[in-house]
Design an enzyme around this catalytic site. Sequence first.
Site, PDB file in Angstrom:
ATOM      1  N   GLY A  26      58.631 -41.325  79.287  1.00 47.86           N
ATOM      2  CA  GLY A  26      57.803 -41.243  78.078  1.00 47.86           C
ATOM      3  C   GLY A  26      57.014 -42.514  77.839  1.00 47.86           C
ATOM      4  O   GLY A  26      55.841 -42.476  77.466  1.00 47.86           O
ATOM      5  N   CYS A  27      57.661 -43.648  78.083  1.00 50.33           N
ATOM      6  CA  CYS A  27      56.999 -44.942  77.850  1.00 50.33           C
ATOM      7  C   CYS A  27      55.889 -45.184  78.868  1.00 50.33           C
ATOM      8  O   CYS A  27      54.862 -45.773  78.546  1.00 50.33           O
ATOM      9  CB  CYS A  27      58.022 -46.074  77.894  1.00 50.33           C
ATOM     10  N   THR A  28      56.116 -44.718  80.092  1.00 51.45           N
ATOM     11  CA  THR A  28      55.086 -44.858  81.128  1.00 51.45           C
ATOM     12  C   THR A  28      53.879 -43.995  80.774  1.00 51.45           C
ATOM     13  O   THR A  28      52.735 -44.458  80.840  1.00 51.45           O
ATOM     14  CB  THR A  28      55.655 -44.465  82.512  1.00 51.45           C
ATOM     15  N   ALA A  48      52.034 -45.707  77.864  1.00 55.70           N
ATOM     16  CA  ALA A  48      51.323 -46.912  78.323  1.00 55.70           C
ATOM     17  C   ALA A  48      50.077 -46.529  79.123  1.00 55.70           C
ATOM     18  O   ALA A  48      49.008 -47.122  78.946  1.00 55.70           O
ATOM     19  CB  ALA A  48      52.251 -47.790  79.161  1.00 55.70           C
TER      20      ALA A  48
END
Length: 155
Positions: free
Chosen positions: A45-47, A50
């Site tokens: 999710g963070c990738t 970003a």
Amino acid sequence: MADVQVGQVVPEFRLPASNGEEVAPSDFKGKKVVLYFYPKDMTPGCTTEACDFRDAHSQFEEENAVVLGISPDDLKSHHKFIDKHSLPFLLLEDTAHEVANLFGVWKLKKNFGKEYMGIERSTFVIDEEGKLAKEWRKVKVKGHTEEVLEFVKSL
């Protein structure tokens, strides 16, 4: 400490940044600052989040806005994340969770029956005067960057 409220001036803080400097929102006075908190470098999710901010980066720049990512990861982890995904914006290290606490995003989380403290994915827009203009809490990644960009354009 109470969470920063929309309409209030964001209290001054400084964090180590991926460019080797200590960065504060006031360094960007006269620009809009998109401050996004995310749980962990290199996670799915963070990738995605970003990379969405990366792909919209030039549009944020056109709106006189700077994007800053904050997580509890250290700078070494941030550098790997930046290199792997060609991230054009700074990532800030908040290993002590000071700024996460300031914004009220360091929360008790539950996952597979386990409880632990972690970052609640959240985004904050600070206006050119240093005031908190908008907040998104419990962010769902899909479509979020577009929503933030639309708001920044409206300021």
